[in-house]
Design an enzyme around this catalytic site. Structure first.
Site, short mmCIF file in Angstrom:
data_model
loop_
_atom_site.label_atom_id
_atom_site.label_comp_id
_atom_site.label_asym_id
_atom_site.label_seq_id
_atom_site.Cartn_x
_atom_site.Cartn_y
_atom_site.Cartn_z
N HIS A 161 0.87 -1.18 0.00
CA HIS A 161 0.00 0.00 0.00
C HIS A 161 0.90 1.22 0.00
O HIS A 161 1.67 1.45 0.94
CB HIS A 161 -0.92 0.01 1.22
CG HIS A 161 -1.81 1.23 1.27
ND1 HIS A 161 -3.06 1.25 0.69
CD2 HIS A 161 -1.62 2.45 1.83
CE1 HIS A 161 -3.60 2.44 0.87
NE2 HIS A 161 -2.75 3.18 1.57
N CYS A 162 0.79 2.03 -1.04
CA CYS A 162 1.65 3.20 -1.19
C CYS A 162 0.90 4.43 -0.67
O CYS A 162 -0.15 4.80 -1.21
CB CYS A 162 2.04 3.39 -2.65
SG CYS A 162 3.16 4.78 -2.92
N VAL A 163 1.45 5.07 0.36
CA VAL A 163 0.79 6.24 0.92
C VAL A 163 0.92 7.44 0.00
O VAL A 163 0.10 8.38 0.08
CB VAL A 163 1.39 6.58 2.30
CG1 VAL A 163 1.11 5.47 3.29
CG2 VAL A 163 2.90 6.84 2.20
#
Length: 420
Positions: free
Chosen positions: A273-275
């Site tokens: 999950h890329c912020v």
């Protein structure tokens, strides 16, 4: 429940641009943001009376404030404004202008800024909550650097029209690639066409949850399982179902799929999950994610070189960031030099991310699989964990990249039956 939803929908259709339906389902106005706030009044009364606050009072006040901060909208009433997007819009210009005042202030600000961002990342990551802070910071950094490039560097006369066009095209392509990356990572949905044959058990198997499928359990059987005995097939199906069944999404995950606790969905070939894009990176958008990183890095490196050539014309590009005499004599050149340093820090972090991604693709391993393998000590690692080889899916450098470049083509658009 349906009547209430229908009533709320009808109210939203008849709202003016400054009206909205609050969290209690009541019609309200943006001008009344400070009216009738019992939670805030109670918290202030307790503070003035020196009484202890209720455990839930602060969270209730935060919910009220978040619900009442709205932006007027022409269709459907006022829209809720996510508070996490505001700090980057204020702090980034303020800190960069402060860092341009003096060399020591620049050193302190450019050292503390990455530390604050990392602290906020670990703080939000520990709570597993979604935030638009990092996406807002990334987009505003790109826009603000481009704005300073046009307003501060271009008037100096050291940058030609062709160079401005190249930077502008790079910014536009980066934004287009980011939009494509955020479309969908590849969410796991039920697909009955992939089932070879189904046996329905009306009594739950051992160690199973009887509430699944209303007391029924659909067990998928492959051709190889039919060849064995029914007892062996039953054991294999039990183990596979227990391992791949997601109790949250209530779907059977394919191999390499994973559940994201931040997004709340299962994603095909989940990488991480890329912020920075506020979304997962999976089978459907992994290629466009690497493309976004590559376009941003090329644009950023080219823009940094143009800025350094303008403010430090007598220095070599490789040493201009470390030694540029007289750059703080004028505030304009100091601001450009500070922004070049800030862009270099961001570029260095994303360059490391791109390097890790390229290495993982070369070994046909996702970031999620690498972390699990390192935690369980089932993988070979080298270069301080930069290279992780699980040895499960790797088929050689060429075949790994061939599979990566074509994996998005294997996805089919969801049918209406899958969305029910």
């Amino acid at each position: 429940m349906k009547k209430r939803a229908k009533k709320v929908l009808e109210e939203e259709e008849g709202l003016c641009c400054c009206e909205y339906v609050n969290r209690r389902g009541e019609r309200s106005h943006v001008a009344a943001c400070c009216c009738d706030c019992e939670d805030l009044d109670d918290a202030c009364d307790r503070f003035l009376k020196r009484e202890p606050q209720k455990p839930e009072s602060l969270s209730q006040v935060a919910e009220v404030v978040t619900d009442r901060i709205r932006v007027p909208w022409l269709w459907g009433g006022a829209r809720k404004l996510e508070l996490s997007i505001i700090p980057p819009l204020i702090l980034l210009p303020a800190l960069l202008h402060l860092a341009a005042v003096h060399f020591m202030l620049g050193l302190v600000v450019l050292t503390a800024l990455p530390g604050l961002v990392l602290w906020y990342y670990y703080f939000t990551h520990r709570k597993k909550g979604r935030t638009l802070f990092f996406l807002s910071l990334a987009l505003f950094s790109l826009a603000y650097m481009y704005y300073l490039f046009i307003t501060e560097v271009l008037p100096r006369g050291d940058v030609g029209l062709l160079q401005v066009v190249v930077v502008s095209v790079g910014v536009v392509l980066t934004l287009l690639a980011l939009i494509h990356t955020k479309r969908e990572p590849g969410i796991v949905r039920p697909n009955q066409e992939a089932v070879h044959s189904t046996v329905t058990y009306y009594t739950p198997l051992a160690d199973k949850d009887p509430s699944l499928n209303g007391g029924r359990q659909d067990v998928t059987m492959t051709v190889s399982s039919r060849m064995g005995s029914w007892e062996q097939a039953e054991v294999e199906m039990k183990e596979s179902s227990q391992k791949n069944w997601c109790t949250v999404c209530r779907v059977v995950r394919p191999p390499r799929a994973g559940h994201c606790r931040i997004c709340g969905v299962c994603v095909l070939r989940l990488d991480h999950h890329c912020v920075w894009i506020n979304s997962c990176v999976g089978q459907a958008n992994h290629r466009s994610f690497l493309l976004t990183l590559g376009l941003f890095l090329l644009t950023s490196l080219y823009g940094i070189s143009l800025v350094l050539q303008s403010v430090c014309p007598r220095q070599n590009l490789l040493t201009a960031l470390l030694y540029c005499p007289g750059v703080y004599n004028q505030y304009s050149t100091a601001l450009c030099f500070t922004c070049a340093w800030y862009s270099s820090i961001v570029t260095g972090g994303l360059l490391h991310l791109l390097l890790v991604q390229v290495i993982n693709v070369s070994y046909n391993v996702t970031e999620r699989e690498a972390r699990i393998a390192l935690r369980e000590k089932t993988a070979r690692s080298a270069f301080w964990g930069l290279v992780v080889d699980t040895g499960v899916y790797s088929r050689g450098f060429r075949d790994n990249w061939s599979e990566f470049m074509t994996m998005g083509d294997k996805l089919s658009p969801p049918s209406p039956a899958d969305l029910v």
